[in-house]
Write a protein that holds these residues in place. Structure first.
Motif, PDB file in Angstrom:
ATOM      1  N   LEU A  25       0.820  -1.211   0.000  1.00 36.43           N
ATOM      2  CA  LEU A  25       0.000   0.000   0.000  1.00 36.43           C
ATOM      3  C   LEU A  25       0.857   1.266   0.000  1.00 36.43           C
ATOM      4  O   LEU A  25       0.423   2.316  -0.473  1.00 36.43           O
ATOM      5  CB  LEU A  25      -0.946  -0.008   1.207  1.00 36.43           C
ATOM      6  CG  LEU A  25      -2.033  -1.092   1.183  1.00 36.43           C
ATOM      7  CD1 LEU A  25      -2.754  -1.150   2.516  1.00 36.43           C
ATOM      8  CD2 LEU A  25      -3.024  -0.852   0.043  1.00 36.43           C
ATOM      9  N   ALA A  43      -8.376  -2.056  -0.398  1.00 39.51           N
ATOM     10  CA  ALA A  43      -8.585  -0.741  -1.000  1.00 39.51           C
ATOM     11  C   ALA A  43      -9.942  -0.646  -1.684  1.00 39.51           C
ATOM     12  O   ALA A  43     -10.559   0.425  -1.710  1.00 39.51           O
ATOM     13  CB  ALA A  43      -7.464  -0.440  -1.991  1.00 39.51           C
ATOM     14  N   TRP A  50      -5.361   4.096   0.966  1.00 38.84           N
ATOM     15  CA  TRP A  50      -4.160   4.582   0.276  1.00 38.84           C
ATOM     16  C   TRP A  50      -3.588   5.821   0.967  1.00 38.84           C
ATOM     17  O   TRP A  50      -2.370   5.905   1.188  1.00 38.84           O
ATOM     18  CB  TRP A  50      -4.487   4.915  -1.188  1.00 38.84           C
ATOM     19  CG  TRP A  50      -4.915   3.742  -2.010  1.00 38.84           C
ATOM     20  CD1 TRP A  50      -6.165   3.487  -2.495  1.00 38.84           C
ATOM     21  CD2 TRP A  50      -4.098   2.650  -2.466  1.00 38.84           C
ATOM     22  NE1 TRP A  50      -6.184   2.315  -3.209  1.00 38.84           N
ATOM     23  CE2 TRP A  50      -4.931   1.782  -3.215  1.00 38.84           C
ATOM     24  CE3 TRP A  50      -2.747   2.333  -2.315  1.00 38.84           C
ATOM     25  CZ2 TRP A  50      -4.450   0.621  -3.814  1.00 38.84           C
ATOM     26  CZ3 TRP A  50      -2.270   1.173  -2.908  1.00 38.84           C
ATOM     27  CH2 TRP A  50      -3.114   0.331  -3.654  1.00 38.84           C
TER      28      TRP A  50
END
Length: 266
Positions: A25, A43, A50
């Protein structure tokens, strides 16, 4: 590969690992397909992840500078994760070259990368150990080579306690570590929360097949970890708002990470 005592350890690449998901990430390359798949799943369910991981990393960097500016010259970073430059010791030693840093993680891959990265000067070390057994960390000879528990220590528990289940008694874990620290020490802690989302059960479920589960906690639940410490201003906040040195990024109000720094005064 061997653990610090020479016992062989197994690197399980069939399951996603939190440190490697976090690395993905953050845009790192030290991860496997299973970690990338988990990161993408996470996500998709929580798009703010993020900016959340980057905001958490920025909080870590500001906290390092704060404790060094406060005079501390020893850092015990538990759950350090895969190296991401600038690392804790790089930030700290740029400000004060005599800072000593002991890293602890339970992933052999993290330790392998740390061994390759760290100097052999004796001012930094990395230990393979499990936060669920905090006394073993305090007593570990490689930690003791770097950290003098007779002098103030900055204890970093950044984005790690949410991988500890309630059944493993996270408050007891933090209390054991707190009791090993002398007055003048600091606790730097961040923790994932669902307080700013309607439902995060599906996001938590991404970690059900990982090597550690995700355990989101409320503000009150996170604040309890600071028992025996005095929170420094601005107290427990979402990580982008803890002493920001730039304008927090758009969407910061949705970031599901609390963070704070606190001092042990007695």
């Amino acid at each position: 590969m061997t653990q610090d005592g020479g016992r062989a350890v197994h690197i399980d690449t069939s399951k996603p690992h939190p440190a490697r998901i976090y690395d993905y990430l953050l845009g790192g390359k030290d991860n496997y397909e299973v970690d990338r798949q988990a990161g993408e799943q996470l996500a998709a369910l929580a798009p703010e992840v993020w900016i959340s991981v980057r905001a958490n990393r920025a909080f870590l960097q500001r906290a390092v500078r704060y404790v060094i500016d406060s005079g501390v010259r020893q850092i015990l970073d538990i759950g350090t994760g895969l190296p991401t430059s600038p690392n804790v010791h790089e930030i700290a030693q740029k400000l004060a070259p005599d800072v000593r840093v002991a890293y602890v993680d339970n992933d052999p891959i993290v330790k392998a990368h740390g061994d390759a990265l760290l100097s052999r000067s004796g001012t930094t070390s990395i230990v393979l150990a499990d936060l669920r057994d905090p006394q073993s960390i305090v007593d570990h000879p490689e930690v003791r080579k770097v950290i003098d528990f007779g002098r103030p220590v900055a204890l970093f528990l950044v984005a790690i306690l949410h991988f500890i289940r309630d059944a493993d008694e996270p408050e007891r874990i933090v209390a054991t570590l707190r009791d090993a620290l002398p007055a003048g020490s600091f606790l730097v802690l961040s923790h994932a929360t669902g307080d700013f989302a309607d439902d995060r059960s599906e996001a938590e479920a991404v970690y059900n097949s990982a090597t550690a589960t995700m355990n989101l906690r409320s503000r009150d639940g996170v604040e309890r970890f600071f028992a025996g410490f005095d929170l420094v201003e601005p107290g427990l906040t979402q990580v982008p708002f803890w002493r920001p040195d730039t304008t927090p990024p758009d969407g910061s109000e949705e970031i599901g990470f609390y963070g704070a720094v606190a001092r042990k005064t007695a």
